[in-house]
Motif scaffolding. Sequence first.
Motif, PDB file in Angstrom:
ATOM      1  N   LEU A  69      43.118  38.235  33.091  1.00 15.68           N
ATOM      2  CA  LEU A  69      42.570  39.412  33.764  1.00 15.68           C
ATOM      3  C   LEU A  69      41.771  38.980  34.982  1.00 15.68           C
ATOM      4  N   ASN A  70      42.008  39.662  36.115  1.00 17.08           N
ATOM      5  CA  ASN A  70      41.290  39.385  37.360  1.00 17.08           C
ATOM      6  C   ASN A  70      40.640  40.674  37.859  1.00 17.08           C
ATOM      7  N   PRO A  71      39.404  40.954  37.432  1.00 11.13           N
ATOM      8  CA  PRO A  71      38.727  42.183  37.864  1.00 11.13           C
ATOM      9  C   PRO A  71      37.812  41.957  39.066  1.00 11.13           C
ATOM     10  N   TYR A  72      37.592  43.019  39.842  1.00 15.52           N
ATOM     11  CA  TYR A  72      36.589  43.027  40.909  1.00 15.52           C
ATOM     12  C   TYR A  72      35.609  44.140  40.585  1.00 15.52           C
ATOM     13  N   MET A  73      34.362  43.757  40.335  1.00 19.61           N
ATOM     14  CA  MET A  73      33.354  44.703  39.862  1.00 19.61           C
ATOM     15  C   MET A  73      32.305  44.969  40.944  1.00 19.61           C
ATOM     16  N   ASP A  74      31.989  46.243  41.125  1.00 18.88           N
ATOM     17  CA  ASP A  74      30.980  46.666  42.093  1.00 18.88           C
ATOM     18  C   ASP A  74      29.598  46.584  41.437  1.00 18.88           C
ATOM     19  N   LEU A  75      28.672  45.865  42.057  1.00 23.97           N
ATOM     20  CA  LEU A  75      27.325  45.711  41.496  1.00 23.97           C
ATOM     21  C   LEU A  75      26.462  46.951  41.700  1.00 23.97           C
ATOM     22  N   PHE A  76      26.971  47.940  42.422  1.00 25.46           N
ATOM     23  CA  PHE A  76      26.222  49.193  42.586  1.00 25.46           C
ATOM     24  C   PHE A  76      26.133  49.951  41.268  1.00 25.46           C
ATOM     25  N   ASN A  77      27.279  50.039  40.548  1.00 24.84           N
ATOM     26  CA  ASN A  77      27.296  50.802  39.286  1.00 24.84           C
ATOM     27  C   ASN A  77      28.118  50.113  38.197  1.00 24.84           C
ATOM     28  N   ARG A  78      28.460  48.830  38.403  1.00 21.62           N
ATOM     29  CA  ARG A  78      29.241  48.050  37.439  1.00 21.62           C
ATOM     30  C   ARG A  78      30.657  48.614  37.241  1.00 21.62           C
ATOM     31  N   GLU A  79      31.160  49.296  38.234  1.00 24.11           N
ATOM     32  CA  GLU A  79      32.528  49.838  38.156  1.00 24.11           C
ATOM     33  C   GLU A  79      33.540  48.768  38.557  1.00 24.11           C
ATOM     34  N   VAL A  80      34.625  48.673  37.791  1.00 25.35           N
ATOM     35  CA  VAL A  80      35.725  47.782  38.158  1.00 25.35           C
ATOM     36  C   VAL A  80      36.608  48.524  39.158  1.00 25.35           C
ATOM     37  N   VAL A  81      36.523  48.139  40.421  1.00 30.15           N
ATOM     38  CA  VAL A  81      37.230  48.873  41.472  1.00 30.15           C
ATOM     39  C   VAL A  81      38.698  48.478  41.550  1.00 30.15           C
ATOM     40  N   SER A  82      39.026  47.244  41.113  1.00 29.42           N
ATOM     41  CA  SER A  82      40.426  46.821  41.093  1.00 29.42           C
ATOM     42  C   SER A  82      40.592  45.701  40.083  1.00 29.42           C
ATOM     43  N   PHE A  83      41.841  45.514  39.632  1.00 27.91           N
ATOM     44  CA  PHE A  83      42.120  44.420  38.695  1.00 27.91           C
ATOM     45  C   PHE A  83      43.625  44.166  38.659  1.00 27.91           C
ATOM     46  N   GLU A  84      43.973  42.990  38.163  1.00 23.35           N
ATOM     47  CA  GLU A  84      45.364  42.622  37.931  1.00 23.35           C
ATOM     48  C   GLU A  84      45.426  41.838  36.623  1.00 23.35           C
ATOM     49  N   ILE A  85      46.484  42.055  35.844  1.00 24.39           N
ATOM     50  CA  ILE A  85      46.722  41.316  34.614  1.00 24.39           C
ATOM     51  C   ILE A  85      48.043  40.577  34.737  1.00 24.39           C
ATOM     52  N   SER A  86      48.028  39.302  34.388  1.00 30.07           N
ATOM     53  CA  SER A  86      49.241  38.487  34.480  1.00 30.07           C
ATOM     54  C   SER A  86      49.376  37.622  33.240  1.00 30.07           C
ATOM     55  N   LYS A  87      50.584  37.122  33.009  1.00 25.99           N
ATOM     56  CA  LYS A  87      50.831  36.247  31.867  1.00 25.99           C
ATOM     57  C   LYS A  87      50.547  34.786  32.191  1.00 25.99           C
ATOM     58  N   GLN A  88      50.339  34.490  33.469  1.00 30.66           N
ATOM     59  CA  GLN A  88      50.000  33.139  33.907  1.00 30.66           C
ATOM     60  C   GLN A  88      48.811  33.215  34.859  1.00 30.66           C
ATOM     61  N   PRO A  89      47.932  32.200  34.857  1.00 28.79           N
ATOM     62  CA  PRO A  89      46.790  32.208  35.792  1.00 28.79           C
ATOM     63  C   PRO A  89      47.234  31.817  37.195  1.00 28.79           C
ATOM     64  N   ASN A  90      47.921  32.734  37.889  1.00 29.37           N
ATOM     65  CA  ASN A  90      48.481  32.411  39.190  1.00 29.37           C
ATOM     66  C   ASN A  90      47.716  33.103  40.323  1.00 29.37           C
ATOM     67  N   PHE A  91      48.000  32.643  41.537  1.00 29.79           N
ATOM     68  CA  PHE A  91      47.295  33.167  42.711  1.00 29.79           C
ATOM     69  C   PHE A  91      47.778  34.567  43.090  1.00 29.79           C
ATOM     70  N   ILE A  92      49.009  34.896  42.734  1.00 30.12           N
ATOM     71  CA  ILE A  92      49.561  36.205  43.109  1.00 30.12           C
ATOM     72  C   ILE A  92      48.712  37.329  42.525  1.00 30.12           C
ATOM     73  N   ALA A  93      48.347  37.216  41.241  1.00 37.75           N
ATOM     74  CA  ALA A  93      47.542  38.253  40.591  1.00 37.75           C
ATOM     75  C   ALA A  93      46.173  38.372  41.255  1.00 37.75           C
ATOM     76  N   ILE A  94      45.557  37.218  41.562  1.00 38.67           N
ATOM     77  CA  ILE A  94      44.241  37.238  42.214  1.00 38.67           C
ATOM     78  C   ILE A  94      44.340  37.852  43.605  1.00 38.67           C
ATOM     79  N   SER A  95      45.390  37.512  44.317  1.00 45.99           N
ATOM     80  CA  SER A  95      45.588  38.037  45.672  1.00 45.99           C
ATOM     81  C   SER A  95      45.812  39.545  45.653  1.00 45.99           C
ATOM     82  N   ASN A  96      46.596  40.037  44.695  1.00 34.81           N
ATOM     83  CA  ASN A  96      46.847  41.479  44.599  1.00 34.81           C
ATOM     84  C   ASN A  96      45.563  42.249  44.295  1.00 34.81           C
TER      85      ASN A  96
END
Length: 221
Positions: free
Chosen positions: A135-162
């Motif tokens: 899981l690659n989440p991006y969390m906003d410290l204003f209200n702890r909301e996860v504004v975006s995320f990607e889930i992949s079966k491998q720890p690859n750069f594509i998921a992080i980039s997306n």
Amino acid sequence: MKQLLIISGLPKATYYYWVNCFGRPNKDEEIEKVLIKLRKLHPNAGYRPMVELLKREGYIVNHKKVQRLMRKLGLCITSFWRKTRKYSSYRGKVGKVAKNLLNRRFNSKVVHQKLVTDTTEFKYYDNGQVKKAYLNPYMDLFNREVVSFEISKQPNFIAISNALSKAIEITSDCPYRRTFHSDQGWAYQTPYYRQKLQEHNIYQSMSRKGNCHDNSVVENF
């Protein structure tokens, strides 16, 4: 019978208690049949997962009772999964390490101004087999909301980039310069990741080496 009880040392009351028990109908016969069926479908499930599986079948049963019935039927797990090493995205210095600009200031009065991210490994069941996902989440410290995320079966750069691209787009309404904070994982050190942030005028911040407290908000998540 009296002589047998004396020789065996079994109290008379105990003997007749078990005699009466053998004649009673089995109230848990239906649940036991369901447990046997579930064991064939989920050979690695312990008594706690069995409680949830029984709920799906329409049976609400206390976990202690499930444990007792599984012991009675010989359905308890005899082998356990070996505890695997926790996933770490750190591969040493493979690119450029940014300064810790966030410095544990995990609050923001402005929406989308400060975001934290990390890559987390977790396990899931698929047809009785244990598999891993990332899981690659991006969390906003204003209200702890996860504004975006990607889930992949491998720890690859594509998921992080997306996930990064989505986070950049969603937070583009911020009137101030944004800060994206992460650990020193290999993907966050790459030229592409750094250039992506620079193109959108975003500060890059990183935790100190081997210090999870510098990114504790998303680590706890």
